[in-house]
Design a protein around this motif. Structure first.
Motif, PDB file in Angstrom:
ATOM      1  N   LYS A 345       0.810  -1.210   0.000  1.00  0.00           N
ATOM      2  CA  LYS A 345       0.000   0.000   0.000  1.00  0.00           C
ATOM      3  C   LYS A 345       0.850   1.268   0.000  1.00  0.00           C
ATOM      4  N   LYS A 346       2.102   1.129  -0.486  1.00  0.00           N
ATOM      5  CA  LYS A 346       2.957   2.316  -0.569  1.00  0.00           C
ATOM      6  C   LYS A 346       2.859   2.879  -1.986  1.00  0.00           C
ATOM      7  N   PRO A 347       3.010   4.208  -2.133  1.00  0.00           N
ATOM      8  CA  PRO A 347       2.907   4.789  -3.477  1.00  0.00           C
ATOM      9  C   PRO A 347       3.901   4.129  -4.428  1.00  0.00           C
ATOM     10  N   MET A 348       3.428   3.924  -5.657  1.00  0.00           N
ATOM     11  CA  MET A 348       4.212   3.156  -6.601  1.00  0.00           C
ATOM     12  C   MET A 348       4.532   4.000  -7.820  1.00  0.00           C
ATOM     13  N   SER A 349       5.757   3.834  -8.342  1.00  0.00           N
ATOM     14  CA  SER A 349       6.112   4.539  -9.570  1.00  0.00           C
ATOM     15  C   SER A 349       5.439   3.834 -10.744  1.00  0.00           C
ATOM     16  N   LEU A 350       4.876   4.606 -11.688  1.00  0.00           N
ATOM     17  CA  LEU A 350       4.169   4.021 -12.816  1.00  0.00           C
ATOM     18  C   LEU A 350       5.084   3.171 -13.689  1.00  0.00           C
ATOM     19  N   SER A 351       6.387   3.435 -13.626  1.00  0.00           N
ATOM     20  CA  SER A 351       7.298   2.647 -14.457  1.00  0.00           C
ATOM     21  C   SER A 351       7.414   1.215 -13.949  1.00  0.00           C
ATOM     22  N   ASP A 352       6.879   0.968 -12.731  1.00  0.00           N
ATOM     23  CA  ASP A 352       6.887  -0.402 -12.217  1.00  0.00           C
ATOM     24  C   ASP A 352       5.698  -1.200 -12.694  1.00  0.00           C
ATOM     25  N   LEU A 353       4.770  -0.555 -13.407  1.00  0.00           N
ATOM     26  CA  LEU A 353       3.621  -1.280 -13.931  1.00  0.00           C
ATOM     27  C   LEU A 353       4.116  -2.312 -14.936  1.00  0.00           C
ATOM     28  N   PRO A 354       3.613  -3.551 -14.861  1.00  0.00           N
ATOM     29  CA  PRO A 354       4.110  -4.623 -15.727  1.00  0.00           C
ATOM     30  C   PRO A 354       4.111  -4.284 -17.214  1.00  0.00           C
ATOM     31  N   ASN A 355       3.077  -3.609 -17.725  1.00  0.00           N
ATOM     32  CA  ASN A 355       3.065  -3.329 -19.159  1.00  0.00           C
ATOM     33  C   ASN A 355       4.182  -2.357 -19.545  1.00  0.00           C
ATOM     34  N   ARG A 356       4.536  -1.469 -18.641  1.00  0.00           N
ATOM     35  CA  ARG A 356       5.619  -0.532 -18.950  1.00  0.00           C
ATOM     36  C   ARG A 356       6.959  -1.254 -18.931  1.00  0.00           C
ATOM     37  N   LYS A 357       7.046  -2.264 -18.089  1.00  0.00           N
ATOM     38  CA  LYS A 357       8.291  -3.033 -18.031  1.00  0.00           C
ATOM     39  C   LYS A 357       8.495  -3.802 -19.339  1.00  0.00           C
ATOM     40  N   ILE A 358       7.392  -4.325 -19.903  1.00  0.00           N
ATOM     41  CA  ILE A 358       7.505  -5.027 -21.177  1.00  0.00           C
ATOM     42  C   ILE A 358       7.935  -4.042 -22.261  1.00  0.00           C
ATOM     43  N   ALA A 359       7.389  -2.839 -22.206  1.00  0.00           N
ATOM     44  CA  ALA A 359       7.751  -1.828 -23.201  1.00  0.00           C
ATOM     45  C   ALA A 359       9.237  -1.516 -23.114  1.00  0.00           C
ATOM     46  N   LYS A 360       9.799  -1.708 -21.905  1.00  0.00           N
ATOM     47  CA  LYS A 360      11.225  -1.429 -21.751  1.00  0.00           C
ATOM     48  C   LYS A 360      12.094  -2.632 -22.093  1.00  0.00           C
ATOM     49  N   GLY A 361      11.467  -3.718 -22.478  1.00  0.00           N
ATOM     50  CA  GLY A 361      12.263  -4.833 -22.989  1.00  0.00           C
ATOM     51  C   GLY A 361      12.144  -6.149 -22.243  1.00  0.00           C
ATOM     52  N   GLU A 362      11.388  -6.165 -21.140  1.00  0.00           N
ATOM     53  CA  GLU A 362      11.282  -7.440 -20.430  1.00  0.00           C
ATOM     54  C   GLU A 362      10.351  -8.396 -21.144  1.00  0.00           C
TER      55      GLU A 362
END
Lengths: 640, 118
Positions: A345-362
């Motif tokens: 329940k801690k604030p999360m950076s949007l770059s940690d969203l799974p779809n963004r991670k795939i966009a970055k190459g995962e």
């Protein structure tokens, strides 16, 4: 044979006055001969056909200007040489032999030949060679006349090539005159419509139109007359066997060289297969749409840059939109409507969203997300799983995300944890009073010396302790299950813990003697209380499962990287088949007789988990009927 | 006679403890509500305070901190009694003098009381 300008013409001779008639006759004869000669000469020199004359051996004696122009050779370059000079190299020696034989026999030779110019270019000529005879009839020379038909031949070649293309094209190609009579029909048309060339040429094209489309012909012809084409027109046509075809036709007007429209050419493609596939595709798409829109899980598909291609109704709904269309129009809006948090329940950076991670190459990514609707305050949990889909070059083509709403499940878990926590607290409260009252009674009766009463009160106290332990075990199990067993680690002396625990247990163990062997001073890093709990559990079990036996042995062994503590009893032992299972939750050993051993079966489970959390091991060695030795090891860390 | 103030939201425990402590020879005051406790402590002036941390939704560490801040009460030893396993840490952090886990042996409790009461 040169002419001089001084030779009189017939006109001139006729004008000379006072010429004796016999001289006049001779002069006129000469003049006429000269004029005729001059005419012949002009004809040869000015004709557009190439003319050359060879001797009987084929050596060139004369070429006209047309020859020079056509071949590129000047007369000086060819006189004295044979026609080999313009040989194209395309003919076999045998052909030339035939030519010679023909002309030597006195017959003229006629054929179309291909020759080569001085600059290497090829040219076609309509070639005729004739033998020239003297008055005695002997062949003295050969004269060759060439008509340059290169253009015509090239045009012919081109025409033939186009005709082949048309004939063997995969599309049906045919032409009709201005009235609709079919004039040409290629192979593909034969195949498509079922009519052979001979069957259909000469017939009206409306033989191909189904009954209800006969007036299409009029429409098409009107377009043709206007000089307009009909392109990719989808319609129905009828085969010879009356079967209907779905076709796409393109029809263009055909003009003659003066530009007048003389007919039309049609190209037709059978698109029934294509239409069938399109229908199949449309139906599959519809089915898929139906399935996806009814799924409870949200599904989104994005391009590699994150642009949203598709979202099903569930996904749009989860993101706060009324429909997928709304989401498409404003795909980033949902980020403002919700506060996104991680599993703690801690604030999360949007770059940690799974779809963004795939966009970055995962390759794939998964996360438990907590999100709060800013307007309503409603809190939800979702497991978001993203994967990438690759194209043929193994590059990311799509990002597919599945959103599984687990709010109910998570909240249930939390309520369960909360419940157990509260329950254990609530249970301990009355137990506390019970214990205090029991002990107050003990004190009161101690003063009066009532032995029996004291004994009973002592038993009550023991049972309260058992109850307390059971409650504690329940809480521990639930904590272990939810991964929330917290250890308070520190350095402590293991030997001290062993000694104190043995002392405590020995106090209430009348029938057994707990013996300590080889207990050496050893500092270890861990949770003191929990290790004591493990030892207590093992000692309690040892006593419980060896009724009637007298001894329990606790020993310690120190190796290079760990310290091993063992608790040995001489009781009932454990069957080999049970030996691994006893460390499982709620596992209890049952005897054949109706003797069951009290306990919830959680002690060893909890102990093994505590040891595991300390990076140690726990195991047992036992023979049924002869007793059991329980071991646990703790690693010796090099921290100072 | 030494005075002990006991604060717990469970009436059963309050009663049991009162009898135990009185039998042992102490003067006892029991409280079931956390409200105005600091005031009550200033008036009663106990020699030691026993209190539970989780008082029906109220966080007992708030009281402990208040007591330890107030010049009139900060020297009175505070012993936390709690069934909650993590309470020991919270007790220490709040400034309590000792901690006893429920359920406890009465002897253990008296030992702790005697340790701090002077």
């Amino acid at each position: 044979m040169e002419t001089t300008k001084s030779m009189p013409t017939v006109k001139m001779v006729k004008k000379i006055p006072g010429l004796p008639s016999n001289i006049k006759k001779i002069l006129l004869f000469h003049a006429k001969t000269q004029e005729t000669f001059r005419l012949y000469k002009r004809a040869v020199e000015q004709t557009d056909d190439s003319i050359f004359i060879t001797d009987i051996k084929g050596v060139i004696e004369f070429v006209n200007p047309a020859f020079e122009r056509l071949t590129g050779f000047s007369k000086n370059e060819v006189i004295g040489k044979t026609p080999r000079i313009i040989k194209s190299g395309r003919y076999d020696k045998k052909i030339y032999q035939v030519v010679w034989n023909t002309i030597l026999s006195g017959k003229p030779y006629r054929a179309v030949f291909i020759n080569k110019k001085k600059n290497g270019e090829f040219f076609y000529v309509d070639h005729s060679i004739t033998a020239l005879r003297d008055q005695k009839g002997n062949i003295t020379h050969f004269v060759a006349v060439w008509k340059d038909i290169t253009d015509r031949m090239k045009a012919e070649e081109e025409r033939r090539r186009l005709a082949t293309i048309v004939e063997f094209s995969n599309d049906a190609i045919f032409s009709k005159d201005i009235n609709g009579i079919i004039e040409s029909w290629n192979k593909a048309a034969e195949k498509m419509y079922g009519y052979t060339k001979t069957e259909i040429i000469g017939k009206h094209v409306n033989i191909l139109f189904p009954r209800d489309r006969k007036d299409e012909f009029n429409f098409i012809m009107d377009q043709m007359k206007k000089g307009e084409s009909v392109i990719h027109y989808e319609t129905l046509r009828q085969k010879k066997d009356s079967i209907l075809l779905t076709v796409s036709v393109s029809i263009s007007p055909v003009r003659n060289t003066s530009g007048k429209i003389i007919g039309a050419s049609s190209i037709a493609r059978d698109i029934s297969e294509k239409k069938h596939i399109e229908e199949e595709l449309r139906r599959s798409k519809q089915q898929l749409e139906m399935i996806l829109s009814n799924l409870v899980d949200g599904i989104t598909v994005q391009d590699p840059q994150g642009g949203i291609i598709y979202a099903n109704q569930a996904a749009a709904g989860m993101a706060g939109y009324n429909s997928w269309n709304e989401m498409l129009q404003n795909p980033a809006a949902w980020l403002d409507w919700f506060e996104i948090r991680d599993e703690f329940k801690k604030p999360m950076s949007l770059s940690d969203l799974p779809n963004r991670k795939i966009a970055k190459g995962e390759e794939s990514s998964q996360k438990l997300i907590n999100y709060v609707n800013k307007k309503t305050g409603e809190e939800k949990w979702s497991i978001v799983k993203s994967r990438r889909v690759v194209d043929n070059d193994n590059k990311t083509a799509l990002i597919v995300t599945i959103i599984d709403d687990v709010t109910e499940r998570i909240e249930l878990e939390r309520r369960k944890d909360e419940f157990i926590s509260i329950a254990s607290h609530e249970l301990k409260t009355p137990v506390t009073s019970l214990k205090v009252f029991t002990q107050i009674l003990e004190r009161l009766f101690k003063k009066n010396g009532e032995e029996k009463v004291l004994r009973y009160l002592f038993r009550m106290n023991q049972q309260i302790d058992v109850l307390t332990n059971l409650i504690g075990d329940l809480l521990d199990v639930s904590k272990i299950q939810s991964g929330k067993l917290q250890l308070r680690r520190d350095w402590f002396f293991l030997d001290q813990v062993i000694k104190e625990t043995v002392e405590t247990i020995q106090e209430s163990a009348d029938a057994h003697k707990i013996v300590m062997k080889n207990i050496r001073r050893k500092k270890v890093y861990g949770d003191l209380d929990r290790i004591a709990q493990v030892l207590t559990n093992l000692l309690t079990n040892a006593i419980k499962y060896s009724p009637g036996k007298k001894k329990v042995i606790v020993s310690q062994k120190i190796t290079k990287d760990k310290v091993v503590v063992s608790v040995k009893d001489y009781g009932i032992g454990i069957l080999k088949s049970h030996q691994r299972k006893i460390f499982e939750r709620f596992y209890r050993v049952y005897e054949d007789k109706d003797k069951t051993f009290p306990g919830l079966g959680m002690g060893l489970y909890i102990s093994s988990k505590i040891i595991a959390r300390h990076s140690g091991n726990m195991w047992v060695e036992s023979t049924q009927g002869k007793g059991a030795t329980f071991y646990f090891s703790l690693p010796i860390t090099k921290k100072s | 006679m030494k005075k002990i103030l006991i604060l717990d939201d469970d009436p059963g425990i309050l009663e049991a403890l009162r009898i135990a402590v009185e039998t042992e020879g102490y003067d006892v005051k029991t409280e079931g509500e956390p409200a105005n406790l600091v005031k009550k402590v200033r008036i009663y002036k106990p020699d030691i305070i026993l209190l539970d941390l989780l008082l029906s939704g109220f966080d007992g560490t708030v009281i402990v901190r208040e007591l330890k801040k107030n010049k009139d009460t900060k020297n009175i030893p505070v012993v936390i009694l709690s069934a909650h396993p993590t309470a020991k840490k919270s007790a220490e952090e709040a400034g309590a003098d000792d901690f006893v886990a429920k359920p406890f042996d009465v002897d253990t409790l008296f030992a702790v009381i005697e340790k701090h009461i002077d």
